[in-house]
Design a protein around this motif. Structure first.
Motif, PDB file in Angstrom:
ATOM      1  N   GLU A 120     -23.029  13.951 -28.067  1.00  9.45           N
ATOM      2  CA  GLU A 120     -24.278  13.304 -27.710  1.00  9.45           C
ATOM      3  C   GLU A 120     -24.196  11.809 -27.954  1.00  9.45           C
ATOM      4  O   GLU A 120     -23.493  11.355 -28.842  1.00  9.45           O
ATOM      5  CB  GLU A 120     -25.402  13.870 -28.577  1.00  9.45           C
ATOM      6  N   PHE A 121     -24.947  11.071 -27.170  1.00  9.96           N
ATOM      7  CA  PHE A 121     -24.947   9.625 -27.348  1.00  9.96           C
ATOM      8  C   PHE A 121     -26.021   9.204 -28.336  1.00  9.96           C
ATOM      9  O   PHE A 121     -27.200   9.250 -28.036  1.00  9.96           O
ATOM     10  CB  PHE A 121     -25.179   8.954 -26.000  1.00  9.96           C
ATOM     11  N   ILE A 122     -25.573   8.858 -29.531  1.00 13.55           N
ATOM     12  CA  ILE A 122     -26.526   8.255 -30.455  1.00 13.55           C
ATOM     13  C   ILE A 122     -25.855   7.004 -30.986  1.00 13.55           C
ATOM     14  O   ILE A 122     -24.813   7.072 -31.615  1.00 13.55           O
ATOM     15  CB  ILE A 122     -26.859   9.121 -31.691  1.00 13.55           C
ATOM     16  N   LEU A 123     -26.418   5.881 -30.693  1.00 14.58           N
ATOM     17  CA  LEU A 123     -25.894   4.639 -31.244  1.00 14.58           C
ATOM     18  C   LEU A 123     -27.094   3.858 -31.719  1.00 14.58           C
ATOM     19  O   LEU A 123     -28.025   3.621 -30.959  1.00 14.58           O
ATOM     20  CB  LEU A 123     -25.125   3.864 -30.171  1.00 14.58           C
ATOM     21  N   GLU A 124     -27.039   3.497 -32.988  1.00 17.28           N
ATOM     22  CA  GLU A 124     -28.158   2.710 -33.474  1.00 17.28           C
ATOM     23  C   GLU A 124     -28.028   1.293 -32.982  1.00 17.28           C
ATOM     24  O   GLU A 124     -26.947   0.730 -32.990  1.00 17.28           O
ATOM     25  CB  GLU A 124     -28.144   2.676 -34.989  1.00 17.28           C
ATOM     26  N   VAL A 125     -29.139   0.741 -32.565  1.00 16.40           N
ATOM     27  CA  VAL A 125     -29.093  -0.627 -32.087  1.00 16.40           C
ATOM     28  C   VAL A 125     -29.662  -1.539 -33.154  1.00 16.40           C
ATOM     29  O   VAL A 125     -30.834  -1.453 -33.486  1.00 16.40           O
ATOM     30  CB  VAL A 125     -29.900  -0.764 -30.795  1.00 16.40           C
ATOM     31  N   PRO A 126     -28.831  -2.408 -33.697  1.00 14.20           N
ATOM     32  CA  PRO A 126     -29.325  -3.331 -34.718  1.00 14.20           C
ATOM     33  C   PRO A 126     -30.138  -4.431 -34.060  1.00 14.20           C
ATOM     34  O   PRO A 126     -30.037  -4.630 -32.848  1.00 14.20           O
ATOM     35  CB  PRO A 126     -28.047  -3.899 -35.326  1.00 14.20           C
ATOM     36  N   PRO A 127     -30.955  -5.143 -34.827  1.00  9.96           N
ATOM     37  CA  PRO A 127     -31.710  -6.244 -34.226  1.00  9.96           C
ATOM     38  C   PRO A 127     -30.774  -7.378 -33.811  1.00  9.96           C
ATOM     39  O   PRO A 127     -29.685  -7.516 -34.346  1.00  9.96           O
ATOM     40  CB  PRO A 127     -32.632  -6.694 -35.355  1.00  9.96           C
ATOM     41  N   ILE A 128     -31.218  -8.171 -32.820  1.00  7.67           N
ATOM     42  CA  ILE A 128     -30.495  -9.393 -32.473  1.00  7.67           C
ATOM     43  C   ILE A 128     -30.656 -10.362 -33.644  1.00  7.67           C
ATOM     44  O   ILE A 128     -31.758 -10.563 -34.138  1.00  7.67           O
ATOM     45  CB  ILE A 128     -31.095 -10.024 -31.197  1.00  7.67           C
ATOM     46  N   ARG A 129     -29.544 -10.907 -34.109  1.00  9.45           N
ATOM     47  CA  ARG A 129     -29.627 -11.849 -35.222  1.00  9.45           C
ATOM     48  C   ARG A 129     -28.904 -13.129 -34.851  1.00  9.45           C
ATOM     49  O   ARG A 129     -27.931 -13.091 -34.102  1.00  9.45           O
ATOM     50  CB  ARG A 129     -28.925 -11.288 -36.466  1.00  9.45           C
ATOM     51  N   VAL A 130     -29.373 -14.234 -35.417  1.00  8.55           N
ATOM     52  CA  VAL A 130     -28.624 -15.467 -35.254  1.00  8.55           C
ATOM     53  C   VAL A 130     -27.442 -15.399 -36.208  1.00  8.55           C
ATOM     54  O   VAL A 130     -27.620 -15.225 -37.404  1.00  8.55           O
ATOM     55  CB  VAL A 130     -29.495 -16.692 -35.596  1.00  8.55           C
ATOM     56  N   PRO A 131     -26.218 -15.472 -35.671  1.00  9.09           N
ATOM     57  CA  PRO A 131     -25.050 -15.341 -36.541  1.00  9.09           C
ATOM     58  C   PRO A 131     -25.020 -16.434 -37.596  1.00  9.09           C
ATOM     59  O   PRO A 131     -25.466 -17.553 -37.357  1.00  9.09           O
ATOM     60  CB  PRO A 131     -23.873 -15.509 -35.578  1.00  9.09           C
ATOM     61  N   GLN A 132     -24.509 -16.075 -38.765  1.00 10.11           N
ATOM     62  CA  GLN A 132     -24.406 -17.067 -39.833  1.00 10.11           C
ATOM     63  C   GLN A 132     -23.083 -17.802 -39.701  1.00 10.11           C
ATOM     64  O   GLN A 132     -22.024 -17.175 -39.655  1.00 10.11           O
ATOM     65  CB  GLN A 132     -24.406 -16.368 -41.182  1.00 10.11           C
ATOM     66  N   ALA A 133     -23.174 -19.127 -39.673  1.00  9.35           N
ATOM     67  CA  ALA A 133     -21.962 -19.929 -39.490  1.00  9.35           C
ATOM     68  C   ALA A 133     -20.906 -19.563 -40.525  1.00  9.35           C
ATOM     69  O   ALA A 133     -19.728 -19.425 -40.204  1.00  9.35           O
ATOM     70  CB  ALA A 133     -22.301 -21.407 -39.581  1.00  9.35           C
ATOM     71  N   LYS A 134     -21.352 -19.350 -41.754  1.00 11.79           N
ATOM     72  CA  LYS A 134     -20.379 -19.114 -42.819  1.00 11.79           C
ATOM     73  C   LYS A 134     -19.597 -17.828 -42.556  1.00 11.79           C
ATOM     74  O   LYS A 134     -18.372 -17.789 -42.710  1.00 11.79           O
ATOM     75  CB  LYS A 134     -21.103 -19.026 -44.159  1.00 11.79           C
ATOM     76  N   ASN A 135     -20.311 -16.792 -42.151  1.00 14.64           N
ATOM     77  CA  ASN A 135     -19.613 -15.526 -41.885  1.00 14.64           C
ATOM     78  C   ASN A 135     -18.621 -15.673 -40.730  1.00 14.64           C
ATOM     79  O   ASN A 135     -17.518 -15.135 -40.775  1.00 14.64           O
ATOM     80  CB  ASN A 135     -20.612 -14.405 -41.602  1.00 14.64           C
ATOM     81  N   ILE A 136     -19.025 -16.422 -39.690  1.00 15.20           N
ATOM     82  CA  ILE A 136     -18.130 -16.627 -38.540  1.00 15.20           C
ATOM     83  C   ILE A 136     -16.867 -17.363 -38.987  1.00 15.20           C
ATOM     84  O   ILE A 136     -15.751 -16.989 -38.626  1.00 15.20           O
ATOM     85  CB  ILE A 136     -18.824 -17.467 -37.435  1.00 15.20           C
ATOM     86  N   ILE A 137     -17.063 -18.405 -39.793  1.00 16.27           N
ATOM     87  CA  ILE A 137     -15.911 -19.189 -40.242  1.00 16.27           C
ATOM     88  C   ILE A 137     -14.980 -18.319 -41.085  1.00 16.27           C
ATOM     89  O   ILE A 137     -13.772 -18.250 -40.847  1.00 16.27           O
ATOM     90  CB  ILE A 137     -16.373 -20.425 -41.056  1.00 16.27           C
ATOM     91  N   VAL A 138     -15.576 -17.605 -42.055  1.00 16.36           N
ATOM     92  CA  VAL A 138     -14.752 -16.786 -42.941  1.00 16.36           C
ATOM     93  C   VAL A 138     -14.012 -15.714 -42.140  1.00 16.36           C
ATOM     94  O   VAL A 138     -12.830 -15.464 -42.333  1.00 16.36           O
ATOM     95  CB  VAL A 138     -15.636 -16.127 -44.030  1.00 16.36           C
ATOM     96  N   LYS A 139     -14.740 -15.109 -41.208  1.00 17.68           N
ATOM     97  CA  LYS A 139     -14.144 -14.035 -40.419  1.00 17.68           C
ATOM     98  C   LYS A 139     -13.023 -14.565 -39.526  1.00 17.68           C
ATOM     99  O   LYS A 139     -11.957 -13.959 -39.423  1.00 17.68           O
ATOM    100  CB  LYS A 139     -15.249 -13.383 -39.578  1.00 17.68           C
ATOM    101  N   THR A 140     -13.277 -15.718 -38.892  1.00 18.25           N
ATOM    102  CA  THR A 140     -12.251 -16.299 -38.017  1.00 18.25           C
ATOM    103  C   THR A 140     -11.012 -16.655 -38.825  1.00 18.25           C
ATOM    104  O   THR A 140      -9.889 -16.361 -38.408  1.00 18.25           O
ATOM    105  CB  THR A 140     -12.792 -17.564 -37.311  1.00 18.25           C
TER     106      THR A 140
END
Ligand SMILES: Nc1nc2c(ncn2[C@@H]2O[C@H](COP(=O)(O)OP(=O)(O)OP(=O)(O)O)[C@@H](O)[C@H]2O)c(=O)[nH]1
Ligand SMILES: [Mg+2]
Length: 657
Positions: free
Chosen positions: A495-515
């Motif tokens: 069955e198709f169950i996928l929770e949809v999280p809210p749209i969020r403005v990405p945090q610059a710090k997380n993007i930098i750390v992740k990249t």
């Protein structure tokens, strides 16, 4: 993408263990990183964490081993990643559990809380994402909740570090919840009967008995280790007796009874004020899932990515790195430095045609790094925005035709970041059939960031039409093979169950750390393979084998695909990593040795290769050697076949000048 730290667990065996547990996408990994100072991947979609991570933290003066776990929706596991979490509770000696809850979805969290209470494991509740709950008009009376459950309740906003101090203090208050869910009389009497057969284990007999009554198949190995065969039979008999009284499966009945008690608690502790207007981000989030409005949004996202990765990364930055940094400075410098060495073979090894510096490092740093770097940034933003699950929902229809559901789309989309990582993520899928199909499609047709970037970079310099033909062929192949394999591979989808999280403005710090973490991964895992591939090419060339291989491959490369014989080298190194092979094609195209048709044909062929050696090993690890080998044996000839057919069509229809 690189969190294999199983070994660490043993090093810290003497420490008390605390498990972070909860529904998918509630912030467990953010909290884990805050407490341990150790980086783990954080993204805005369910199923980011599929393997357990360990880290140490000194909390309130005592050193603990913290365990970050894959998100679960129930302690009756439906998929492999959920099972990993359940097994920890079953097998490990724990100090306790911090259950992280998404405050705006308290009911989902309490569903787990009740099961933990049943197990008798010390725990406490962390109501995270309080900010999002508040903006939706939801408030929780945590004092009342504390009274009902009899465990500590701490409110946090992990991304703003709010309440983390309280959270840490809470560790010393870990205790067993006094709230015991009750079931209907027949089930209760079944529980009492089953309990008699059970040995003393870490979790309460009652909880085990309930798990057994739900008919949880994943408990079978445990059962066989702990019960005698005739005891197992007795338990099954009790289960079937009760099952006879219900039309629905007993597991479902038990869950319904739990949910009713969750609703009872919610009624007492939750207060909702109506928030009238839908926010812009909500409307945008809904539009991006819409079968019609979703398309222009997707087109805009692809266009921006194409510009950022295909133009800025692949042309501007690559241009500078390749022509100026390596072309004018580094390579001439290296060639000069090595000119003092009297042995030609050494000079060639480092700075020759197949030199470790002039080829491997130049490709790795000048060609691919700028492209994957920009792609990692763009992809990280998409991951954290909450767009990817929405894309999955939009694509659900098409994927249904392949016998896959939208949940399977998620690993396919994640493959655009890294196929190896995505192959691990197939653990979130519920059936074996789905896991096999997605593993195959990832290996066959989903280009990873490095590859996609290089390919976009080449295609952008040819024409939009060329890009469209490449994309069209790859999509066609994915759907064709997906469709055929869903018909041929036995088993069923889910069955198709996928929770949809809210749209969020990405945090610059997380993007930098992740990249940065991903770039580090690229330098550590991909670049050594480039060096190895180059070394092999160098040796083949020196012993004269390269010419022989090229002659041998000529009927395929020149005859079937209509490519210059030099393209053989790109395919050879493409066995190591298809992005490295693609970089070889990039270099050939830049040198003017490929016409438009040849570029498209060679790119389609190499896109259909197995992504890289690392991916192949993960395929073996996850699916077993037989299935992995069969996939590889299919993929390589098939790639050349598709390339050949495409070459024939393009030449004869004269679609491309
Ligand atoms: N607004 C808000 N966002 C949060 C908060 N805590 C975490 N997030 C975001 O929620 C998303 C999920 O965070 P993760 O830490 O990856 O969640 P997880 O529970 O580890 O998820 P899985 O590993 O998929 O089970 C990320 O985008 C976080 O930035 C919070 O308190 N408020
Ligand atoms: Mg996580």
């Amino acid at each position: 993408m690189h969190e294999h730290d199983a070994g660490n667990a043993f090093k810290h065996q003497e420490l008390s263990k605390i498990v972070l547990l909860g529904n998918p996408n509630v912030g467990k990994s953010v909290i884990f990183s805050l407490l341990t100072g150790k980086y783990v991947t954080v993204s805005n979609y369910p199923g980011t964490t599929v393997e357990v991570s360990h880290g140490t933290a000194t909390l309130e003066g005592k050193k603990y081993l913290l365990i970050d776990t894959p998100g679960i929706n129930s302690l009756t596991p439906m998929s492999e990643d959920e099972r990993v979490t359940r097994d920890i509770l079953l097998e490990e000696e724990l100090e306790g559990i911090v259950q992280v809850v998404d405050t705006k979805n308290l009911n989902r969290g309490l569903f787990i809380t009740l099961q933990l209470a049943e197990m008798g494991i010390p725990s406490y509740l962390n109501l995270n994402m309080e900010d999002e709950a508040r903006s939706r008009g939801i408030s929780i009376d945590s004092k009342r909740l504390k009274e009902i459950l009899g465990i500590n309740v701490v409110t946090t906003i992990a991304t703003q570090r709010k309440g983390i101090g309280e959270l840490i203090k809470g560790i010393s208050t870990l205790n067993v919840s006094k709230y015991l869910p009750k079931y209907s009389a027949d089930i209760e009497s079944g529980i009492a009967k089953v309990e008699k057969f059970l040995p003393e284990v870490r979790i309460s007999k009652r909880s085990l008995a309930i798990m057994l009554l739900t008919g949880d198949e994943t408990l079978e190995p445990w059962l066989h280790r702990n019960l005698k065969p005739q005891e197992i039979e007795e338990v099954e008999k009790i289960r079937q007796e009760i099952q006879l009284k219900y039309l629905d499966p007993l597991g479902y009945i038990i869950n319904q009874q739990r949910l009713r008690q969750v609703d009872g608690i919610i009624e007492e502790v939750m207060d909702t004020v109506r928030v009238k207007r839908t926010t812009f981000s909500e409307s945008l989030g809904n539009a991006s899932m819409h079968p019609l409005w979703g398309l222009p949004i997707l087109a805009i996202i692809l266009y921006v990515m194409y510009k950022f990765v295909g133009y800025f990364g692949a042309q501007v930055v690559v241009g500078y790195f390749e022509e100026t940094l390596f072309g004018v400075y580094l390579n001439p410098l290296a060639i000069e430095a090595f000119s003092v060495i009297p042995y030609e073979i050494i000079r060639d090894l480092f700075v020759g045609e197949y030199g470790l510096i002039t080829m491997a490092l130049t490709y790795a740093i000048a060609l691919i790094l700028p492209i994957v770097g920009t792609f990692f940034i763009a992809f990280g933003i998409l991951e954290d925005s909450g767009y990817l699950p929405r894309l999955a929902i939009m694509l659900n229809k098409a994927f249904n035709k392949m016998g896959l559901n939208g949940k399977a789309v998620l690993p396919m989309i994640l493959g655009l970041g890294c196929d190896t990582m995505a192959t691990l993520t197939t653990r979130i899928l519920e059936t074996k059939k789905e896991r096999i199909i997605v593993t195959l499609l990832l290996a066959l047709g989903v280009p990873c960031s490095a590859q996609l970037g290089v390919i976009l970079g080449i295609l952008a310099s040819v024409s939009v039409k060329a890009t469209a033909i490449w994309a069209g062929v790859i999509l066609f192949v994915i759907f064709l093979i997906g469709y055929l394999s869903s018909k041929l591979i036995p088993g069923k989808g889910s069955e198709f169950i996928l929770e949809v999280p809210p749209i969020r403005v990405p945090q610059a710090k997380n993007i930098i750390v992740k990249t940065l973490a991903r770039v580090e991964w690229y330098l550590r895992e991909a670049v050594p393979l480039f060096l190895l591939g180059t070394l092999i090419l160098f040796i083949l060339d020196k012993v004269g084998a390269l010419v022989v291989i090229e002659q041998f491959a000529s009927p395929v490369v020149v005859g079937l695909l209509g490519l210059p014989i030099k393209a053989t080298e790109a395919f050879l190194i493409g066995f190591f990593r298809r992005d490295y092979g693609a970089a070889g094609l990039f270099a050939l195209a830049e040198a003017g040795q490929l016409d438009s048709t040849q570029i498209i044909v060679s790119l389609v062929t190499i896109t259909l290769f197995v992504p890289c050696i690392a991916n192949f090993f993960i395929m073996i690890k996850e699916r077993g050697i037989k299935i992995a080998a069969a996939m590889a044996a299919f993929i390589f000839p098939f790639a050349f076949l598709v390339g050949g057919v495409l070459n024939f069509i393009l030449r004869n229809l004269e679609l491309i000048s």
